[in-house]
Design a protein around this motif. Structure first.
Motif, mmCIF file in Angstrom:
data_model
loop_
_atom_site.group_PDB
_atom_site.id
_atom_site.type_symbol
_atom_site.label_atom_id
_atom_site.label_comp_id
_atom_site.label_asym_id
_atom_site.label_seq_id
_atom_site.Cartn_x
_atom_site.Cartn_y
_atom_site.Cartn_z
ATOM 1 N N ILE A 163 0.859 -1.180 0.000
ATOM 2 C CA ILE A 163 0.000 0.000 0.000
ATOM 3 C C ILE A 163 0.895 1.229 0.000
ATOM 4 C CG2 ILE A 163 -1.694 1.352 1.286
ATOM 5 C CD1 ILE A 163 -2.871 -1.235 2.306
ATOM 6 N N VAL A 164 0.679 2.097 -0.966
ATOM 7 C CA VAL A 164 1.430 3.344 -1.073
ATOM 8 C C VAL A 164 0.491 4.475 -0.667
ATOM 9 C CG1 VAL A 164 2.800 4.825 -2.569
ATOM 10 C CG2 VAL A 164 2.755 2.353 -2.983
ATOM 11 N N LEU A 165 0.803 5.144 0.437
ATOM 12 C CA LEU A 165 0.011 6.275 0.915
ATOM 13 C C LEU A 165 0.661 7.553 0.416
ATOM 14 C CD1 LEU A 165 -0.556 5.220 4.653
ATOM 15 C CD2 LEU A 165 -2.111 4.884 2.724
ATOM 16 N N VAL A 166 -0.048 8.291 -0.436
ATOM 17 C CA VAL A 166 0.508 9.499 -1.034
ATOM 18 C C VAL A 166 -0.297 10.709 -0.556
ATOM 19 C CG1 VAL A 166 1.307 10.572 -3.161
ATOM 20 C CG2 VAL A 166 0.947 8.104 -3.087
ATOM 21 N N LEU A 170 -3.590 8.835 6.742
ATOM 22 C CA LEU A 170 -4.753 7.964 6.923
ATOM 23 C C LEU A 170 -5.043 7.721 8.409
ATOM 24 C CD1 LEU A 170 -6.296 6.751 4.460
ATOM 25 C CD2 LEU A 170 -5.317 4.553 5.077
ATOM 26 N N SER A 171 -4.007 7.667 9.214
ATOM 27 C CA SER A 171 -4.195 7.369 10.633
ATOM 28 C C SER A 171 -5.088 8.395 11.322
ATOM 29 C CB SER A 171 -2.833 7.321 11.340
ATOM 30 O OG SER A 171 -2.991 7.138 12.734
ATOM 31 N N TRP A 172 -4.956 9.656 10.949
ATOM 32 C CA TRP A 172 -5.742 10.708 11.583
ATOM 33 C C TRP A 172 -6.964 11.112 10.765
ATOM 34 C CZ3 TRP A 172 -2.583 15.092 14.390
ATOM 35 C CH2 TRP A 172 -1.953 14.536 15.516
ATOM 36 N N CYS A 173 -6.855 11.056 9.450
ATOM 37 C CA CYS A 173 -7.933 11.592 8.606
ATOM 38 C C CYS A 173 -8.946 10.541 8.170
ATOM 39 C CB CYS A 173 -7.336 12.278 7.373
ATOM 40 S SG CYS A 173 -6.246 13.656 7.800
ATOM 41 N N THR A 201 4.147 12.031 9.472
ATOM 42 C CA THR A 201 2.902 11.960 10.219
ATOM 43 C C THR A 201 2.833 10.655 11.002
ATOM 44 O OG1 THR A 201 1.678 10.855 8.448
ATOM 45 C CG2 THR A 201 1.778 13.267 8.367
ATOM 46 N N VAL A 202 1.805 10.527 11.831
ATOM 47 C CA VAL A 202 1.661 9.305 12.617
ATOM 48 C C VAL A 202 1.409 8.094 11.726
ATOM 49 C CG1 VAL A 202 0.927 10.427 14.749
ATOM 50 C CG2 VAL A 202 -0.775 9.867 13.013
ATOM 51 N N SER A 203 0.983 8.313 10.477
ATOM 52 C CA SER A 203 0.804 7.189 9.562
ATOM 53 C C SER A 203 2.124 6.500 9.242
ATOM 54 C CB SER A 203 0.128 7.658 8.268
ATOM 55 O OG SER A 203 -1.173 8.139 8.516
ATOM 56 N N ALA A 204 3.240 7.183 9.483
ATOM 57 C CA ALA A 204 4.556 6.564 9.263
ATOM 58 C C ALA A 204 4.831 5.457 10.260
ATOM 59 C CB ALA A 204 5.652 7.628 9.356
ATOM 60 N N ASP A 205 4.002 5.361 11.286
ATOM 61 C CA ASP A 205 4.204 4.358 12.333
ATOM 62 C C ASP A 205 4.229 2.942 11.778
ATOM 63 O OD1 ASP A 205 4.382 3.650 15.159
ATOM 64 O OD2 ASP A 205 2.357 2.869 14.925
ATOM 65 N N ILE A 206 3.498 2.689 10.693
ATOM 66 C CA ILE A 206 3.451 1.332 10.145
ATOM 67 C C ILE A 206 4.175 1.223 8.802
ATOM 68 C CG2 ILE A 206 1.286 0.760 11.311
ATOM 69 C CD1 ILE A 206 -0.124 1.232 8.581
ATOM 70 N N ALA A 207 4.889 2.282 8.401
ATOM 71 C CA ALA A 207 5.503 2.292 7.072
ATOM 72 C C ALA A 207 6.934 1.767 7.110
ATOM 73 C CB ALA A 207 5.478 3.704 6.494
ATOM 74 N N GLU A 208 7.259 0.904 6.153
ATOM 75 C CA GLU A 208 8.651 0.472 5.987
ATOM 76 C C GLU A 208 9.504 1.609 5.436
ATOM 77 O OE1 GLU A 208 6.640 -3.023 6.872
ATOM 78 O OE2 GLU A 208 6.113 -1.594 5.293
ATOM 79 N N ILE A 209 8.898 2.412 4.567
ATOM 80 C CA ILE A 209 9.614 3.512 3.932
ATOM 81 C C ILE A 209 8.780 4.775 4.089
ATOM 82 C CG2 ILE A 209 10.553 4.427 1.775
ATOM 83 C CD1 ILE A 209 10.761 1.573 0.725
ATOM 84 N N HIS A 210 9.411 5.853 4.577
ATOM 85 C CA HIS A 210 8.793 7.170 4.543
ATOM 86 C C HIS A 210 9.622 8.036 3.612
ATOM 87 C CE1 HIS A 210 8.436 11.407 6.387
ATOM 88 N NE2 HIS A 210 7.479 11.240 5.490
ATOM 89 N N VAL A 287 -1.902 -1.161 -4.099
ATOM 90 C CA VAL A 287 -2.932 -0.127 -4.054
ATOM 91 C C VAL A 287 -2.246 1.184 -3.694
ATOM 92 C CG1 VAL A 287 -5.020 0.731 -2.911
ATOM 93 C CG2 VAL A 287 -4.786 -1.705 -3.411
ATOM 94 N N THR A 288 -2.473 2.211 -4.492
ATOM 95 C CA THR A 288 -1.949 3.538 -4.207
ATOM 96 C C THR A 288 -3.090 4.404 -3.692
ATOM 97 O OG1 THR A 288 -0.314 3.303 -5.981
ATOM 98 C CG2 THR A 288 -0.705 5.522 -5.125
ATOM 99 N N VAL A 289 -3.043 4.722 -2.411
ATOM 100 C CA VAL A 289 -4.079 5.528 -1.764
ATOM 101 C C VAL A 289 -3.610 6.973 -1.735
ATOM 102 C CG1 VAL A 289 -5.371 5.914 0.361
ATOM 103 C CG2 VAL A 289 -4.769 3.579 -0.321
ATOM 104 N N TYR A 290 -4.424 7.862 -2.264
ATOM 105 C CA TYR A 290 -4.038 9.274 -2.242
ATOM 106 C C TYR A 290 -5.211 10.133 -1.789
ATOM 107 C CZ TYR A 290 -6.366 9.559 -6.818
ATOM 108 O OH TYR A 290 -7.281 9.503 -7.842
ATOM 109 N N SER A 291 -4.840 11.269 -1.220
ATOM 110 C CA SER A 291 -5.867 12.154 -0.680
ATOM 111 C C SER A 291 -5.459 13.598 -0.915
ATOM 112 C CB SER A 291 -6.105 11.826 0.793
ATOM 113 O OG SER A 291 -7.253 12.486 1.289
#
Length: 874
Positions: A163-166, A170-173, A201-210, A287-291
């Motif tokens: 999952i790529v968060l761009v 996601l953790s807060w929003c 952001t706090v979403s980096a808590d579960i990311a292998e790469i920021h 999946v590339t999730v973007y907001s």
């Protein structure tokens, strides 16, 4: 077991669209729980959703129509609105009037508003705050797919291997989606997460790469990825050949973007870019999730298409665990798109083509359908400022705070000859400027549907009576339409009837050549309708484009050649300002601002600033900072953190003049927009930052709302009262007068003063209850906020306890709130680690319940655990 009076409804906050069980109680309050049967959340709720029952009071509600600040009847209000709109149209034409709507409207409300403006007034000047949220996703989808279609669904987040968060915290929003991912990753530890965001952001808590990307570097990153995929032979040539067009042109542009060039444009190291590219290339289920970090940009549409290009090139779209995924910010941004709530769209996902205009005109039985797009949000208010829009109707939104160049928007509304605002709240910064105020129904009173980010339509059902004279938006619009002479076309008696017409239009002359089709719901029981994903023809559709069929003229998906913008270089002496959301608040706080526990985590506007930048400017922790540019200024609290990059600042967008003296950050954001979508670049502005000379800082707790008139203030509700931060730029001449004016009493306060430090405390107690307390200091006040707030609930207080400014040894104090859902503070969590040996977030949760509901605080809890782990081991 669901109680007999429990109502299944849908949360009114973000685009996740969580199912909610609302149960009215005999004492008047409502208990709230997640709906375990709703496929969006399966019973999970975030902190905001869990606190919905605490936002339902009638405090601050607009309960009666008003004209010029005076209560009137509905008939008088309707006549005034209709007559002024008629007169304006007669004298200046249909393009001189406008409606500005909101993703807070239900689909039925949206449908009727759009039908009135585009179908019968004959102007497409109806836009929405969704323009600020996801218009670039709409444009990107339409350019690539021929339609505004989100391909996948939430199950894909759980089935993906990467999952790529761009630009998505996601953790807060979108906390419920984040927790679905966390659960999936726990079950499948090989799942990988990449976070692409300028902030850690706090979403980096579960990311292998920021990847701490430079602002607007996303296009370059994904254009370079497309080139890399081609060079490594990872593209699916059979898929590209059979189902797409334009690949060669897109690749020709991308070929110039090697890793070195991408590194220069993004500020990322070549090694980190190569790691990301390799991970994307060798992982099929992506999946590339973007907001908003993607959408809210002057190049937002190109960012969207750069992402989609990579999925099309690899055939990773429309299949389980694969695809680009836009997650929306509002509960019904999708529903607004479906009915044509954007100025450049007709109803049912149709564009302003001659065929579509004719089709909609015949369906509605109107000869006045608008012939082309209207003014998008930023252009609409700019036209108002020029005097071209002379009457506007604003529904369920607060543009004085949420629009870019917000001070100009406020001035435009002040100058507009006729402003109507329909909303549930009497006191918003926009409502203050209305000539006519119309009391609208709120969540819990509304009846209709919403669509979430995965194309799922759910019911919002009422469980509370309409208060005062408040009425549903669709009914208000219908009554005005009747007085404008269009009664026959607006003879609705229920939202179900409106939804049936919406369904019929979606299927009208639609043989599968338009994506939005609800014809399979024709004749369905509206009252018992269960959540369903569109399109619904013979049956609902979970994923789109798995068959390789798109809605372009040739049926092929289109690649777009994307030329990334040059790296942004701020002017010397300025910072790049990024705006966004915090965990527990929603938009301009008209709802969450009522819930005391939602303000416990962050109770005032703040600016995140890197320690090195703060040190260079002489800004210490919790100092006040002034941000300014040619558009406006803001006063905010310094939050010094290495989550922020040097040269960049972050300020949340929630605070308004109702909650703070000068916290409207969008006043500093320019009106620069994406040339394709018209979406403003809310994520990036240039500002100056400087410390503010403060003589005294103060903290206030009070049983009644204080009247704050200090140089700086920020106020929030507290259990049994209010809390506030204040600051004075000069010493007060008369403390007695100040206390009397602030707290509305001539009673004598007990006080103490420390001559050496300059700290003071004032307290007023009556019959053992705290009525008011004020703590001041030349430096930021050190009083424990949560302890002081909790004193408002005590019944046997003495002045000495309150004046001490801290709890005694016999009164354990939980500290600043970390977990809003469970009300657990930092001291309690620290003690769980240091005294009770908790060495994991799970262990802390088992002991204290912190982090066991929505999970948005788990990253903060982990940080506390890590910081205290050595102490625990001793």
């Amino acid at each position: 077991m669901v109680e007999h009076n429990t109502v299944r409804t849908t949360c009114p906050y973000c685009g996740v669209g969580c199912g909610v069980l609302a149960t009215p109680q005999p004492d008047g309050h409502v208990t709230i729980a997640g709906d375990p049967d709703h496929p969006a959340n399966f019973g999970r709720l975030c902190s905001k959703g869990s606190a919905l029952g605490e936002t339902l009071s009638l405090d601050g509600r607009l309960l009666h129509p008003e004209i010029a600040d005076k209560r009137v009847t509905w008939d008088q209000a309707f006549d005034e609105v209709a007559n002024r709109f008629k007169q304006t149209i007669s004298e200046h034409g249909p393009s001189s009037v406008a409606i500005y709507g909101s993703g807070q409207l239900l689909t039925e409300d949206y449908y009727v508003a759009n039908k009135l403006m585009k179908g019968f007034v004959g102007s497409a000047n109806i836009d929405t705050n969704s323009r600020l949220c996801m218009a670039s996703s709409v444009a990107g989808h339409k350019r690539a797919f021929g339609s505004d279609t989100v391909p996948g669904n939430y199950e894909d987040l759980e089935q993906a291997d990467l999952i790529v968060l761009v630009g998505s915290n996601l953790s807060w929003c979108h906390p419920v989606l984040y927790q679905r991912i966390v659960a999936a990753r726990t079950a499948r530890p090989d799942m990988k997460i990449v976070l692409i965001d300028p902030r850690r952001t706090v979403s980096a808590d579960i990311a292998e790469i920021h990847l701490p990307i430079a602002p607007d570097g996303d296009s370059a990153l994904f254009v370079g990825l497309l080139a890399h995929l081609d060079q490594q032979g990872i593209t699916d040539s059979d898929y590209v050949s059979a189902y797409t067009s334009g690949y060669e042109a897109a690749l020709l542009t991308a070929e110039d973007w090697d890793i070195a060039g991408v590194a220069e444009a993004t500020g990322l190291s070549p090694l980190s870019i190569a790691r990301f590219y390799d991970l994307f290339a060798r992982t099929k289920k992506v999946v590339t999730v973007y907001s908003q970090g993607v959408n809210q940009s002057a190049a937002g549409s190109d960012k969207v298409n750069a992402i989609i290009n990579c999925h099309l090139a690899t055939g990773r779209i429309g299949k389980p665990g694969m695809g680009p995924f836009s997650v929306t910010g509002q509960p019904n941004a999708m529903g607004g798109r479906e009915v044509g709530g954007l100025a450049n769209m007709l109803a049912a996902h149709m564009d302003f083509t001659p065929d579509a205009i004719d089709r909609v005109a015949r369906f509605w039985g109107s000869g006045s359908v608008a012939q082309g797009p209207g003014l998008k949000a930023v252009d609409l208010f700019a036209a108002m400022a020029r005097g071209e829009i002379k009457a506007v109707w604003i529904m369920a939104t607060n543009p004085v705070d949420s629009m870019p160049e917000a001070d100009i928007v406020r001035d435009a509304l002040k100058a507009c000859p006729f402003v109507v605002v329909s909303d549930m709240n009497r006191h918003t910064d926009t409502m203050e400027l209305a000539h006519v105020r119309l009391p609208a129904a709120g969540w819990g009173e509304k009846d209709g549907t919403v669509s979430n980010s995965e194309r799922r339509i759910s019911r919002q059902r009422p469980f509370l009576p309409l208060p005062g004279e408040a009425r549903p938006d669709w009914w208000i619009i219908k009554e005005v339409a009747k007085r404008l002479g269009h009664g026959a076309a607006f003879s609705y008696f229920s939202p179900g009837q409106i939804f049936a017409e919406h369904v019929a239009l979606s299927g009208f002359e639609n043989s599968g050549n338009r994506d939005f089709d609800l014809s399979g719901l024709s004749g369905a029981d509206y009252e018992t309708m269960t959540p369903v994903q569109w399109p619904v023809r013979s049956k609902p559709t979970a994923r789109m484009f798995g068959d390789g069929k798109f809605f372009t003229l040739d049926g092929r998906a289109r690649f777009l050649p994307i030329q990334p913008p040059p790296p942004f270089a701020p002017a010397p002496g300025t910072f790049i300002l990024n705006t966004g959301r915090v965990r527990d608040h929603w938009h301009t706080m008209t709802r969450t601002g009522k819930a005391a526990r939602l303000s416990a985590h962050m109770a005032e506007p703040f600016v995140e600033i890197h320690p090195a930048d703060a040190s260079a400017m002489g800004i210490s922790r919790a100092n006040l900072v002034r941000l300014s540019n040619g558009h406006g200024s803001a006063l905010v609290r310094a939050l010094v953190t290495d989550r922020q990059q040097r040269g960049q600042l972050f300020v949340p967008m929630h605070w308004t003049d109702q909650f703070a003296s000068n916290g409207r950050v969008d006043a500093l954001v320019t009106g620069k927009t994406d040339p394709v979508s018209g979406q403003p670049a809310l994520k990036m502005a240039q500002v100056h930052a400087e410390p503010v000379g403060v003589r005294l800082y103060g903290f206030v707790v009070a049983a009644q709302k204080p009247a704050l008139a200090t140089d700086y203030w920020a106020m929030a509700p507290a259990h049994n009262g209010y809390r506030a931060e204040i600051a004075l730029f000069e010493e007060l001449a008369n403390w007695s007068d100040f206390l009397a004016d602030t707290f509305g009493t001539d009673a004598v306060f007990q006080s103490i003063r420390d001559e050496r430090s300059g700290r003071r405390a004032f307290v007023l107690i009556e019959n053992g209850r705290l009525l008011a307390a004020l703590y001041t200091s030349p430096d930021p006040v050190l009083v424990s906020r949560q302890w002081a707030v909790d004193l408002l609930s005590e019944t046997e207080l003495t002045a000495s306890i309150v004046l001490a400014g801290r709890p005694g040894a016999d009164r354990p104090e939980g500290g600043a709130i970390v977990c809003s859902c469970m009300g657990v503070g930092i001291n309690t969590i620290t003690e769980a680690v240091t005294r009770h040996g908790c060495t994991s977030v799970e262990a802390v949760g088992a002991l204290t319940r912190a982090g066991t509901n929505c999970g948005s605080c788990r990253a903060e809890i982990r940080g506390i655990v890590d910081a205290n782990r050595l102490i625990a081991a001793e």
